[in-house]
Design an enzyme around this catalytic site. Sequence first.
Site, PDB file in Angstrom:
ATOM      1  N   GLN A  17      -2.208  -1.432  -0.212  1.00 24.66           N
ATOM      2  CA  GLN A  17      -3.603  -1.745  -0.511  1.00 24.66           C
ATOM      3  C   GLN A  17      -4.533  -1.892   0.697  1.00 24.66           C
ATOM      4  OE1 GLN A  17      -6.330  -5.097  -2.756  1.00 24.66           O
ATOM      5  NE2 GLN A  17      -4.168  -5.178  -3.143  1.00 24.66           N
ATOM      6  N   ARG A  38       4.970  10.741   2.490  1.00 25.91           N
ATOM      7  CA  ARG A  38       6.342  11.241   2.632  1.00 25.91           C
ATOM      8  C   ARG A  38       6.649  12.252   1.522  1.00 25.91           C
ATOM      9  NH1 ARG A  38      10.666   6.551   3.219  1.00 25.91           N
ATOM     10  NH2 ARG A  38       8.847   5.417   2.526  1.00 25.91           N
ATOM     11  N   LEU A  72       4.189  15.137   4.534  1.00 24.30           N
ATOM     12  CA  LEU A  72       4.717  15.435   5.872  1.00 24.30           C
ATOM     13  C   LEU A  72       5.759  14.398   6.228  1.00 24.30           C
ATOM     14  CD1 LEU A  72       4.135  17.321   8.343  1.00 24.30           C
ATOM     15  CD2 LEU A  72       2.657  15.509   9.221  1.00 24.30           C
ATOM     16  N   ARG A 104       8.568   3.727  16.385  1.00 21.61           N
ATOM     17  CA  ARG A 104       9.926   4.253  16.149  1.00 21.61           C
ATOM     18  C   ARG A 104       9.903   5.757  15.879  1.00 21.61           C
ATOM     19  NH1 ARG A 104      10.554  -0.893  13.891  1.00 21.61           N
ATOM     20  NH2 ARG A 104       9.981  -0.274  11.778  1.00 21.61           N
ATOM     21  N   VAL A 137       4.044  -8.345   5.884  1.00 18.04           N
ATOM     22  CA  VAL A 137       3.194  -9.290   5.137  1.00 18.04           C
ATOM     23  C   VAL A 137       2.553  -8.614   3.936  1.00 18.04           C
ATOM     24  CG1 VAL A 137       1.008 -10.572   5.290  1.00 18.04           C
ATOM     25  CG2 VAL A 137       2.704 -10.842   7.075  1.00 18.04           C
ATOM     26  N   GLU A 139      -0.234  -9.464   0.499  1.00 16.07           N
ATOM     27  CA  GLU A 139      -1.459 -10.192   0.172  1.00 16.07           C
ATOM     28  C   GLU A 139      -1.326 -11.721   0.167  1.00 16.07           C
ATOM     29  OE1 GLU A 139      -4.748  -9.230  -0.790  1.00 16.07           O
ATOM     30  OE2 GLU A 139      -5.073 -11.382  -0.899  1.00 16.07           O
ATOM     31  N   ASP A 168      -5.671  -8.194   1.539  1.00 16.94           N
ATOM     32  CA  ASP A 168      -5.565  -6.732   1.614  1.00 16.94           C
ATOM     33  C   ASP A 168      -6.933  -6.072   1.694  1.00 16.94           C
ATOM     34  OD1 ASP A 168      -2.842  -6.432   1.621  1.00 16.94           O
ATOM     35  OD2 ASP A 168      -2.664  -6.402  -0.542  1.00 16.94           O
ATOM     36  N   GLY A 247     -20.889 -25.077  -0.415  1.00 17.36           N
ATOM     37  CA  GLY A 247     -22.092 -25.180   0.408  1.00 17.36           C
ATOM     38  C   GLY A 247     -22.747 -26.543   0.300  1.00 17.36           C
ATOM     39  N   GLY A 248     -23.966 -26.627   0.815  1.00 19.23           N
ATOM     40  CA  GLY A 248     -24.669 -27.900   0.837  1.00 19.23           C
ATOM     41  C   GLY A 248     -25.350 -28.254  -0.473  1.00 19.23           C
TER      42      GLY A 248
HETATM   43  N1  CAO Z   1       7.458  10.355   6.951  1.00 20.46           N
HETATM   44  C1  CAO Z   1       8.583   9.730   7.337  1.00 20.46           C
HETATM   45  N2  CAO Z   1       8.750   8.392   7.268  1.00 20.46           N
HETATM   46  C2  CAO Z   1       7.716   7.678   6.786  1.00 20.46           C
HETATM   47  C3  CAO Z   1       6.522   8.253   6.356  1.00 20.46           C
HETATM   48  C4  CAO Z   1       6.408   9.673   6.464  1.00 20.46           C
HETATM   49  N3  CAO Z   1       5.309  10.323   6.095  1.00 20.46           N
HETATM   50  N4  CAO Z   1       5.719   7.280   5.906  1.00 20.46           N
HETATM   51  C5  CAO Z   1       6.380   6.137   6.039  1.00 20.46           C
HETATM   52  N5  CAO Z   1       7.597   6.349   6.566  1.00 20.46           N
HETATM   53  C6  CAO Z   1       8.639   5.365   6.895  1.00 20.46           C
HETATM   54  C7  CAO Z   1       8.230   4.417   7.981  1.00 20.46           C
HETATM   55  O1  CAO Z   1       8.314   5.016   9.231  1.00 20.46           O
HETATM   56  C8  CAO Z   1       9.236   3.295   7.779  1.00 20.46           C
HETATM   57  O2  CAO Z   1      10.450   3.679   8.359  1.00 20.46           O
HETATM   58  P1  CAO Z   1      11.304   2.722   9.377  1.00 20.46           P
HETATM   59  O3  CAO Z   1      11.470   1.423   8.653  1.00 20.46           O
HETATM   60  O4  CAO Z   1      12.573   3.471   9.564  1.00 20.46           O
HETATM   61  O5  CAO Z   1      10.522   2.569  10.621  1.00 20.46           O
HETATM   62  C9  CAO Z   1       9.457   3.318   6.279  1.00 20.46           C
HETATM   63  O6  CAO Z   1       8.846   4.528   5.801  1.00 20.46           O
HETATM   64  C10 CAO Z   1       8.871   2.166   5.513  1.00 20.46           C
HETATM   65  O7  CAO Z   1       7.583   1.790   5.998  1.00 20.46           O
HETATM   66  P2  CAO Z   1       7.165   0.269   5.972  1.00 20.46           P
HETATM   67  O8  CAO Z   1       8.185  -0.542   6.674  1.00 20.46           O
HETATM   68  O9  CAO Z   1       5.760   0.144   6.446  1.00 20.46           O
HETATM   69  O10 CAO Z   1       7.168  -0.021   4.391  1.00 20.46           O
HETATM   70  P3  CAO Z   1       7.819  -1.224   3.578  1.00 20.46           P
HETATM   71  O11 CAO Z   1       7.688  -0.812   2.162  1.00 20.46           O
HETATM   72  O12 CAO Z   1       9.167  -1.593   4.034  1.00 20.46           O
HETATM   73  O13 CAO Z   1       6.842  -2.465   3.888  1.00 20.46           O
HETATM   74  C11 CAO Z   1       4.708  -3.579   3.972  1.00 20.46           C
HETATM   75  C12 CAO Z   1       5.599  -2.550   3.250  1.00 20.46           C
HETATM   76  C13 CAO Z   1       3.332  -3.504   3.342  1.00 20.46           C
HETATM   77  C14 CAO Z   1       5.297  -4.969   3.795  1.00 20.46           C
HETATM   78  C15 CAO Z   1       4.620  -3.215   5.476  1.00 20.46           C
HETATM   79  O14 CAO Z   1       4.210  -1.882   5.601  1.00 20.46           O
HETATM   80  C16 CAO Z   1       3.663  -4.110   6.259  1.00 20.46           C
HETATM   81  O15 CAO Z   1       3.954  -5.262   6.559  1.00 20.46           O
HETATM   82  N6  CAO Z   1       2.505  -3.548   6.640  1.00 20.46           N
HETATM   83  C17 CAO Z   1       1.546  -4.239   7.470  1.00 20.46           C
HETATM   84  C18 CAO Z   1       0.786  -5.276   6.712  1.00 20.46           C
HETATM   85  C19 CAO Z   1       0.107  -4.717   5.500  1.00 20.46           C
HETATM   86  O16 CAO Z   1      -0.684  -3.806   5.542  1.00 20.46           O
HETATM   87  N7  CAO Z   1       0.363  -5.378   4.369  1.00 20.46           N
HETATM   88  C20 CAO Z   1      -0.415  -5.112   3.179  1.00 20.46           C
HETATM   89  C21 CAO Z   1       0.306  -4.372   2.204  1.00 20.46           C
HETATM   90  S1  CAO Z   1      -0.579  -4.379   0.692  1.00 20.46           S
HETATM   91  O17 CAO Z   1      -0.180  -5.825  -0.017  1.00 20.46           O
END
Ligand code: CAO
Length: 415
Positions: A17, A38, A72, A104, A137, A139, A168, A247-248
Amino acid sequence: MEKALSGVKILDMTHVQSGPTCTQLLAWFGADVIKVERPGVGDATRGQLRDIPDVDSLYFTMLNHNKRSVTLNTKADKGKEIFVKMIEHCDVMVENFAPGALDRMGFTWERIQEINPRMIYASVKGFGPGAYEDCKVYENVAQCAGGSASTTGDRDGLPMVTGAQIGDSGTGLHLALGIVTALYHRTHSGRGQKVDCAMQDGVLNLARVKLRDQQRLDHGPLNEYSQAGEGIPFGEATPRAGNDSGGGQPGRILKCKGWETDPNAYTYFITQAAVWKNICDVIGKPEWKDDPKFATPADRLPHLNDVFEGIEEWTMTQTKFEVMDKCNKLNIPQGPILSMKEIAEDPGLRKTGTVVEVDHPERGKYLSVGNPIKLSDSKSEVTRSPLLGEHTDEILTKIGLSSEEISSAKEDGAV
Ligand code: CAO
């Protein structure tokens, strides 16, 4: 007419989000937003909270309007080669992966600058640099860590998260401002820069009045909080204050006609000092104007429960819209508690484009929230979200790949 951000190309690596809210706003202002997903998987929200089997969820469609989608695999060698071309092609890259995910893949900020020194690289993380910088993290965690939850809810109840997605969508808004500011700076400097916005920081920015109150506590009780009038001592931290006005001008949620059966038959009523006499008249208590308990704002502060009980005796005889009509004529600030059903059906919001109906090839018509920011010379039109990889071929062609190269990348699973 050209849109405000026409010609700006956004490499959108966002998901869920916070990031998508930001890039959707930029798309509404006319930027060309290329969402990288992906292959075969896409943004996880396509499949979350689905209401229709095998169709992109409303969660996804309502956050990804006006974008194009390219698939991609940015971890595969061939995918990385293509990604480099995309970085060369675009002006802004936005991502909200978990900390370290892009590094990474080999795309550190230093590497991105090498590829394209004009690139603006914008990033959302849960926390800024420090003890929690590596944490994932969502929301509600941001609402808790940013000071919102501890100051929301009833005084005697649990800390409370809000329905508004301040962690978010709020952070997405902050990030969008950072991006356009960096774009403006680039017109002078010729260089891109990194734009970081942590969700904790974004929430705290929205909760800043509660940090104000934290410091006021050092100098005495917070008299506009109802607990002051009730004689309940304050503790060390800004307390939860129910629906007391922040507010006030003291305000509360009051019952209206039908509250016994309708969960939204309430009004938010503000006792603005400037119109106190009008309030006394409309509620049928003209004698309050000269009553030493109620005559001035300072007189009323210790008696706010009595004030609002008196006003509620009147609001309970009126529907929330009757309260609105009668009070607006007298300049008294208040407003009805609107349900999402009422908002969805509100003709005024449809007219301004704040609520829009969108047609989607797989789900049909649905409602969404349009651009809440209205520019007179750059009107937003809401177009549907892309299907997964819908624009892969046209985007890869645009960045210089031949049809043979695109076919070979597909065979390799890179796109
Ligand atoms: N091609 C290849 N790999 C891809 C890709 C693509 N096009 N898009 C994503 N990936 C991979 C990432 O590189 C990651 O791989 P590694 O763990 O091996 O490095 C993997 O997909 C997962 O990505 P992620 O760790 O960001 O996703 P998650 O579902 O595990 O976590 C979230 C989600 C939201 C908790 C995390 O992304 C985060 O903390 N983001 C920052 C804070 C944020 O924006 N939070 C709000 C989310 S909305 O409530």
